[in-house]
Design an enzyme around this catalytic site. Structure first.
Site, PDB file in Angstrom:
ATOM      1  NE  ARG A  95      18.871  83.558  19.029  1.00 58.80           N
ATOM      2  CZ  ARG A  95      19.721  84.142  19.861  1.00 58.80           C
ATOM      3  NH1 ARG A  95      20.360  85.221  19.504  1.00 58.80           N
ATOM      4  NH2 ARG A  95      19.946  83.630  21.033  1.00 58.80           N
ATOM      5  CG  HIS A 186      22.176  80.502  23.977  1.00 59.29           C
ATOM      6  ND1 HIS A 186      22.899  80.724  25.117  1.00 59.29           N
ATOM      7  CD2 HIS A 186      22.220  81.656  23.279  1.00 59.29           C
ATOM      8  CE1 HIS A 186      23.359  81.958  25.127  1.00 59.29           C
ATOM      9  NE2 HIS A 186      22.947  82.549  24.013  1.00 59.29           N
ATOM     10  CD  GLU A 391      22.714  80.833  17.366  1.00 59.23           C
ATOM     11  OE1 GLU A 391      23.597  81.591  16.909  1.00 59.23           O
ATOM     12  OE2 GLU A 391      22.162  81.017  18.457  1.00 59.23           O
TER      13      GLU A 391
END
Ligand code: AMP
Length: 407
Positions: A95, A186, A391
């Site tokens: 990420r 996000h 996620e």
């Protein structure tokens, strides 16, 4: 019996003081194990992880863990102990908070891409450097996965934001020449919960309008029209927008001039105040944690004020996003540590939106926490849902699909 060929993706999400990891079975779309290395670079550092299938949880305390030592330990001890074969890991997904001006979709990381992520550090100074550390350490730990590591960006989902909401009202050349604009963050979480919402209500996401509130230590809110982000509260960096754990969110930019010119602070002191000493911590003066705010709401004037400010600002953003849709949304979704667990934040915020026909079902709201997914509004209200984010699943799928496409 023919054994299934296991294909796992290791997901790494490196923050400044924590490192989240997960091993995802992309075919079955489930987490094999997941965990967090917390309080890095301190005496309290520890690794907590859980196996998904039997829910077995283990906490290992190791003093002064760094990112490097954590990744080593995760690979050499936790993965070796829990996976039959490390070769079942076919790729690593990272990420990365900000893709900067150029990186606007997931990419396999090579030297050129690494340089661009490095160049994007000013857009996410508290986040991107740790993503880079994660990639470098994973490269040492998995030399066989060269060219099998993928960067998945939190900014990608917001590529669709139109000009009127991504431009700042400052000289245009600053955007054209230097890329100063709203990028948001996000995005991976907003994408996941909006798609999940569409699945839950059994409707085509292309026909839905959703407001997604990711409320964690960092927080952002996104207006999603027909599956695409059309506005979001974080800006060029993840500092703009909502009040957060330690970040100020929206302020008058002149406060910065005041701190500099009148109070004679230097730039790094000001940055430290706005990113690490503001938000919930700034108002309560003791904690950045919403649990503290909830527990002291009725007995501490500062906690009471922090809660009221947090919900007031959040409700203002939600209401302002109605106009991006030209009608009321089909759903408002809460997610992230606060969104998934703070009964009080959800109740106060929803009450502020009563005039828009947002009605909280208090009973369901109060029992919806710790990973539960539920509609917390009354049946005649604009639907409001709590949907735990995932996620890691999006990062793993992106990683797997991209590696397959390029193989
Ligand atoms: P995240 O960044 O999504 O991991 O969220 C972390 C934040 O969620 C913490 O700093 C807390 O403020 C909040 N949080 C976690 N658990 C709870 C809870 N049970 N009740 C209220 N807030 C919580």
């Amino acid at each position: 019996m023919i054994r299934k060929i296991e294909k796992y993706v290791l997901v790494l999400n490196c923050g400044s003081s924590s490192l989240k990891f997960a091993v995802i079975d992309v075919i079955e779309q489930e987490k094999i194990l997941f965990g967090t290395a917390e309080c890095l670079n301190s005496k309290e550092s520890r690794i907590i992880y859980q196996r998904y299938r039997d829910q077995k949880k283990e906490t290992i305390l190791i003093k002064n863990l760094t990112h490097k030592r954590s990744i080593n330990f995760i690979v050499q001890t936790i993965l070796l102990k829990n996976l039959e074969n490390l070769n079942s890991i076919v790729g690593i997904g990272h990420r990365i908070v900000h893709g900067g001006k150029e990186l606007n979709r997931s990419v396999i990381i090579n030297n050129k891409i690494l340089k661009k992520i490095q160049e994007s550090v000013p857009f996410a100074p508290l986040h991107n450097p740790f993503g880079i550390i994660g990639f470098k350490e994973a490269s040492y730990a998995f030399p066989n996965l060269k060219n099998k590591q993928v960067a998945v960006f939190d900014t990608t989902f917001h590529n669709s934001i139109p000009r009127e909401s991504h431009l700042y009202a400052i000289p245009y050349y600053l955007y054209k020449k230097y890329g100063i604009r709203r990028y948001g963050a996000h995005g991976i979480s907003h994408q996941y919960v909006s798609e999940k919402f569409a699945k839950i209500v059994k409707k085509d996401i292309k026909k839905l309008n959703i407001i997604s509130c990711h409320l964690g230590n960092g927080g952002s809110i996104t207006a999603i029209v027909h599956g695409k982000s059309v506005d979001t509260s974080m800006g060029m960096t993840p500092l703009e927008g909502l009040m957060m754990g330690t970040r100020s969110g929206d302020i008058d930019p002149s406060i910065i001039f005041y701190l500099y010119n009148v109070l004679k602070m230097n730039v790094s002191q000001i940055q430290d105040i706005l990113t690490k000493k503001s938000g919930i911590l700034g108002i309560t003066q003791v904690s950045n944690d919403m649990r503290f705010v909830e527990n002291h709401y009725n007995k501490n004037v500062h906690a009471n004020c922090a809660m009221k400010m947090y919900c007031y600002r959040l409700s203002k953003y939600i209401a302002s996003y109605f106009i991006t849709m030209n009608k009321f949304p089909d759903g408002i979704v809460f997610t992230g540590g606060i969104g998934e667990n703070s009964v009080m934040v959800r109740k106060i915020t929803m009450d502020k939106l009563k005039i828009f026909n947002v009605k909280c079902d208090e009973k369901i709201n109060s029992r919806t926490k710790f990973g539960k997914c539920a509609m917390i509004s009354k049946s005649d209200s604009i639907p409001v849902w709590v949907i735990p984010t995932n996620e890691e699943l999006i990062i793993a799928k992106e990683t797997f699909d991209l590696l397959k496409e390029k193989s």
